[in-house]
Structures are given as structure tokens and as C-alpha cells.
Design a protein around this motif. Structure first.
Motif, PDB file in Angstrom:
ATOM      1  N   GLN A  39     -52.091  -0.716 -18.450  1.00  0.00           N
ATOM      2  CA  GLN A  39     -50.857  -1.478 -18.654  1.00  0.00           C
ATOM      3  C   GLN A  39     -49.682  -0.506 -18.690  1.00  0.00           C
ATOM      4  N   MET A  40     -48.542  -0.974 -18.173  1.00  0.00           N
ATOM      5  CA  MET A  40     -47.374  -0.115 -18.117  1.00  0.00           C
ATOM      6  C   MET A  40     -46.137  -0.990 -17.979  1.00  0.00           C
ATOM      7  N   ILE A  41     -44.992  -0.428 -18.251  1.00  0.00           N
ATOM      8  CA  ILE A  41     -43.707  -1.106 -18.057  1.00  0.00           C
ATOM      9  C   ILE A  41     -42.955  -0.398 -16.942  1.00  0.00           C
ATOM     10  N   VAL A  42     -42.454  -1.190 -15.985  1.00  0.00           N
ATOM     11  CA  VAL A  42     -41.737  -0.648 -14.833  1.00  0.00           C
ATOM     12  C   VAL A  42     -40.381  -1.333 -14.745  1.00  0.00           C
ATOM     13  N   PRO A  43     -39.315  -0.571 -14.512  1.00  0.00           N
ATOM     14  CA  PRO A  43     -37.981  -1.175 -14.425  1.00  0.00           C
ATOM     15  C   PRO A  43     -37.654  -1.649 -13.015  1.00  0.00           C
ATOM     16  N   LEU A  44     -36.847  -2.693 -12.943  1.00  0.00           N
ATOM     17  CA  LEU A  44     -36.302  -3.158 -11.667  1.00  0.00           C
ATOM     18  C   LEU A  44     -34.789  -3.083 -11.773  1.00  0.00           C
ATOM     19  N   PRO A  45     -34.132  -2.224 -10.989  1.00  0.00           N
ATOM     20  CA  PRO A  45     -32.668  -2.114 -11.070  1.00  0.00           C
ATOM     21  C   PRO A  45     -31.985  -3.450 -10.783  1.00  0.00           C
ATOM     22  N   ARG A  46     -31.013  -3.794 -11.631  1.00  0.00           N
ATOM     23  CA  ARG A  46     -30.229  -5.021 -11.473  1.00  0.00           C
ATOM     24  C   ARG A  46     -28.763  -4.676 -11.658  1.00  0.00           C
ATOM     25  N   GLY A  47     -28.028  -4.436 -10.571  1.00  0.00           N
ATOM     26  CA  GLY A  47     -26.636  -4.052 -10.688  1.00  0.00           C
ATOM     27  C   GLY A  47     -26.509  -2.745 -11.457  1.00  0.00           C
ATOM     28  N   ASP A  48     -25.768  -2.798 -12.558  1.00  0.00           N
ATOM     29  CA  ASP A  48     -25.605  -1.602 -13.388  1.00  0.00           C
ATOM     30  C   ASP A  48     -26.672  -1.497 -14.468  1.00  0.00           C
ATOM     31  N   GLY A  49     -27.571  -2.477 -14.535  1.00  0.00           N
ATOM     32  CA  GLY A  49     -28.593  -2.476 -15.573  1.00  0.00           C
ATOM     33  C   GLY A  49     -29.995  -2.504 -14.989  1.00  0.00           C
ATOM     34  N   GLU A  50     -30.946  -2.937 -15.806  1.00  0.00           N
ATOM     35  CA  GLU A  50     -32.347  -2.976 -15.404  1.00  0.00           C
ATOM     36  C   GLU A  50     -33.005  -4.215 -15.998  1.00  0.00           C
ATOM     37  N   GLU A  51     -33.968  -4.756 -15.270  1.00  0.00           N
ATOM     38  CA  GLU A  51     -34.866  -5.775 -15.797  1.00  0.00           C
ATOM     39  C   GLU A  51     -36.245  -5.138 -15.864  1.00  0.00           C
ATOM     40  N   PHE A  52     -36.944  -5.328 -16.977  1.00  0.00           N
ATOM     41  CA  PHE A  52     -38.227  -4.651 -17.148  1.00  0.00           C
ATOM     42  C   PHE A  52     -39.386  -5.605 -16.853  1.00  0.00           C
ATOM     43  N   PHE A  53     -40.408  -5.047 -16.199  1.00  0.00           N
ATOM     44  CA  PHE A  53     -41.596  -5.811 -15.854  1.00  0.00           C
ATOM     45  C   PHE A  53     -42.828  -5.159 -16.470  1.00  0.00           C
ATOM     46  N   PHE A  54     -43.723  -6.013 -16.932  1.00  0.00           N
ATOM     47  CA  PHE A  54     -44.987  -5.580 -17.515  1.00  0.00           C
ATOM     48  C   PHE A  54     -46.064  -5.711 -16.444  1.00  0.00           C
ATOM     49  N   SER A  71     -42.456 -10.693 -15.843  1.00  0.00           N
ATOM     50  CA  SER A  71     -41.247 -10.299 -16.565  1.00  0.00           C
ATOM     51  C   SER A  71     -41.614  -9.914 -17.996  1.00  0.00           C
ATOM     52  N   LEU A  72     -41.123  -8.786 -18.455  1.00  0.00           N
ATOM     53  CA  LEU A  72     -41.429  -8.355 -19.815  1.00  0.00           C
ATOM     54  C   LEU A  72     -40.895  -9.361 -20.837  1.00  0.00           C
ATOM     55  N   GLY A  73     -39.710  -9.910 -20.577  1.00  0.00           N
ATOM     56  CA  GLY A  73     -39.157 -10.902 -21.490  1.00  0.00           C
ATOM     57  C   GLY A  73     -40.046 -12.122 -21.592  1.00  0.00           C
ATOM     58  N   GLU A  74     -40.560 -12.577 -20.452  1.00  0.00           N
ATOM     59  CA  GLU A  74     -41.450 -13.746 -20.468  1.00  0.00           C
ATOM     60  C   GLU A  74     -42.780 -13.405 -21.111  1.00  0.00           C
ATOM     61  N   TYR A  75     -43.271 -12.189 -20.872  1.00  0.00           N
ATOM     62  CA  TYR A  75     -44.541 -11.782 -21.476  1.00  0.00           C
ATOM     63  C   TYR A  75     -44.436 -11.743 -22.998  1.00  0.00           C
ATOM     64  N   LYS A  76     -43.301 -11.309 -23.512  1.00  0.00           N
ATOM     65  CA  LYS A  76     -43.117 -11.275 -24.972  1.00  0.00           C
ATOM     66  C   LYS A  76     -43.162 -12.678 -25.563  1.00  0.00           C
ATOM     67  N   LEU A  77     -42.654 -13.665 -24.804  1.00  0.00           N
ATOM     68  CA  LEU A  77     -42.615 -15.042 -25.298  1.00  0.00           C
ATOM     69  C   LEU A  77     -43.951 -15.761 -25.121  1.00  0.00           C
ATOM     70  N   LYS A  78     -44.618 -15.522 -23.973  1.00  0.00           N
ATOM     71  CA  LYS A  78     -45.776 -16.342 -23.624  1.00  0.00           C
ATOM     72  C   LYS A  78     -47.092 -15.583 -23.584  1.00  0.00           C
ATOM     73  N   GLY A  79     -47.041 -14.259 -23.696  1.00  0.00           N
ATOM     74  CA  GLY A  79     -48.275 -13.492 -23.680  1.00  0.00           C
ATOM     75  C   GLY A  79     -49.062 -13.713 -22.402  1.00  0.00           C
ATOM     76  N   GLU A  80     -50.361 -13.993 -22.532  1.00  0.00           N
ATOM     77  CA  GLU A  80     -51.220 -14.151 -21.364  1.00  0.00           C
ATOM     78  C   GLU A  80     -50.858 -15.369 -20.514  1.00  0.00           C
ATOM     79  N   TRP A  81     -50.016 -16.254 -21.024  1.00  0.00           N
ATOM     80  CA  TRP A  81     -49.606 -17.432 -20.268  1.00  0.00           C
ATOM     81  C   TRP A  81     -48.339 -17.179 -19.437  1.00  0.00           C
ATOM     82  N   ALA A  82     -47.815 -15.981 -19.484  1.00  0.00           N
ATOM     83  CA  ALA A  82     -46.626 -15.656 -18.693  1.00  0.00           C
ATOM     84  C   ALA A  82     -46.943 -15.747 -17.201  1.00  0.00           C
ATOM     85  N   ARG A  83     -45.969 -16.179 -16.423  1.00  0.00           N
ATOM     86  CA  ARG A  83     -46.173 -16.325 -14.980  1.00  0.00           C
ATOM     87  C   ARG A  83     -46.304 -14.965 -14.298  1.00  0.00           C
TER      88      ARG A  83
END
Length: 205
Positions: A39-54, A71-83
């Protein structure tokens, strides 16, 4: 044959599939790292920021594997049920060398599929109905663009095939992956993660 197949898939489904052939030694290096750090976290550049993916690896017989990004944000909310946003499959049937020539050294086939969020419109519309008349909500959409998926794949390669990318960043990536595997991860590690993942390619694709 693999490249020809995906050239036709790219024409039929330009927003869904990406493919590659991976040298056997590169895949073996990635797999060795993945077994230690599945398992690892990888960033996706978004304009001047980043969106993180698990991302999470799954392993099967004969060294076949899949990698799922969400999406890391979705994974934090839904765990194994994240899309799953992006699913990658590695096939290893032709990984073994069949001779001494470079073209006989074997390769691993990779296919990445971007998740669709809506069913596609019918291939053949009813008589008298135009494509413009199909409701927008019925048209196929995807959770990532092909360019976004390419950057996530690049991040996967950089963190799991540690010999890739800028030599000046390799030791930092190696240390980061090792510490992530041990849970020794701090907020400071989020800063600069995009440079380690995609380097100078940020914003190019």
C-alpha cells in the motif's frame, strides 16, 4: 499483438484503457518492492495543488498482480467500499525468456482501466433519436482523464521501480517507501511528494 489489440481498444474506448509492455526485470523489481509495501499514497497534480490517491497491490499465482487506485479522501470515508478510480492488471504468461536475443527476453503485459461512472449510450439509437437527444446523465463519464491515469502510472513506477526517475531522488523515494511500509509516516512527508512521483512531467501530459 498486444499493442495492436490496444490500438483498436483506444479507438473504440479512447477514455477507458491504457496499456504497456513492461520488461521482465523491471516488473520483478516492482513486485519485490510491492510485496514489502503493498500500500502506498501517490499524488496527482491538480493546478497549484495535489490530490492524493491510495493504491493497493493484490498478488496471484505465477506473479500476476493487480493494483487498484482510489481517492484517499474517499478511502478515509468508506474504507474497503471506496470506488476504484483506476485498476491495473499485470499478465506474466510471456515473462520468461525464450532465447538470448533482446526481443526474446520476455515481457509483462499491463492494462489499466479507468472506472466509468455512468452507462454508455446505446450503440444504435432508436429511429428518429439523435445523439444530442440522449440525456446527459446517460452518457458515459470517467473518474479520471487518460492524462491523470498516466501520471498515476508514472508515480507507481517511480515508487516501486526505485531505479527509475532522477537519480538524485532515488534514495529519498527508497527511504519514503521503506518508512511507509513500517507506518513511520509524518505530515512532513506529504510536502514534495509530487516531485518524487512525477518530477518534471507535472503539467506536461
Amino acid at each position: 499483438m498486444w499493442e495492436t489489440l490496444h490500438a483498436s481498444l483506444a479507438l473504440a474506448h479512447p477514455s477507458r484503457f491504457l496499456s504497456a509492455t513492461i520488461p521482465t526485470d523491471v516488473y520483478a523489481s516492482m513486485l519485490e518492492t510491492a510485496r514489502q509495501t503493498p500500500q502506498m499514497i501517490v499524488p496527482l497534480p491538480r493546478g497549484d495543488g495535489e490530490e492524493f490517491f491510495f493504491l493497493q497491490w493484490q498478488f496471484y499465482e505465477d506473479s500476476q498482480s493487480t493494483v487498484v487506485f482510489t481517492s484517499l479522501g474517499e478511502y478515509k470515508l468508506k474504507g474497503e467500499w471506496a470506488r476504484p478510480f483506476l485498476s491495473i492488471t499485470h499478465w506474466t504468461e510471456l515473462a520468461q525468456p525464450t532465447g538470448t536475443e533482446p526481443e526474446h527476453q520476455g515481457a509483462v503485459f499491463m492494462r489499466a482501466e479507468i472506472t466509468s461512472t455512468a452507462p454508455p449510450k446505446p450503440a444504435k439509437l432508436p429511429a428518429g433519436v439523435t445523439a444530442a437527444a440522449v440525456p446527459a446523465e446517460g452518457k458515459e463519464r470517467f473518474l479520471l482523464s487518460p492524462a491523470d491515469a498516466q501520471l498515476l502510472l508514472l508515480g507507481l513506477q517511480r515508487f516501486y521501480h526505485l531505479a527509475s526517475g532522477d537519480a538524485s531522488d532515488r534514495e529519498q523515494r527508497r527511504d519514503l517507501v521503506a518508512r511507509f511500509a513500517k507506518g513511520d509516516w509524518s505530515e512532513a512527508d506529504w510536502r514534495g511528494l509530487s516531485k518524487l512521483a512525477v518530477g518534471k512531467l507535472k503539467g506536461i501530459l
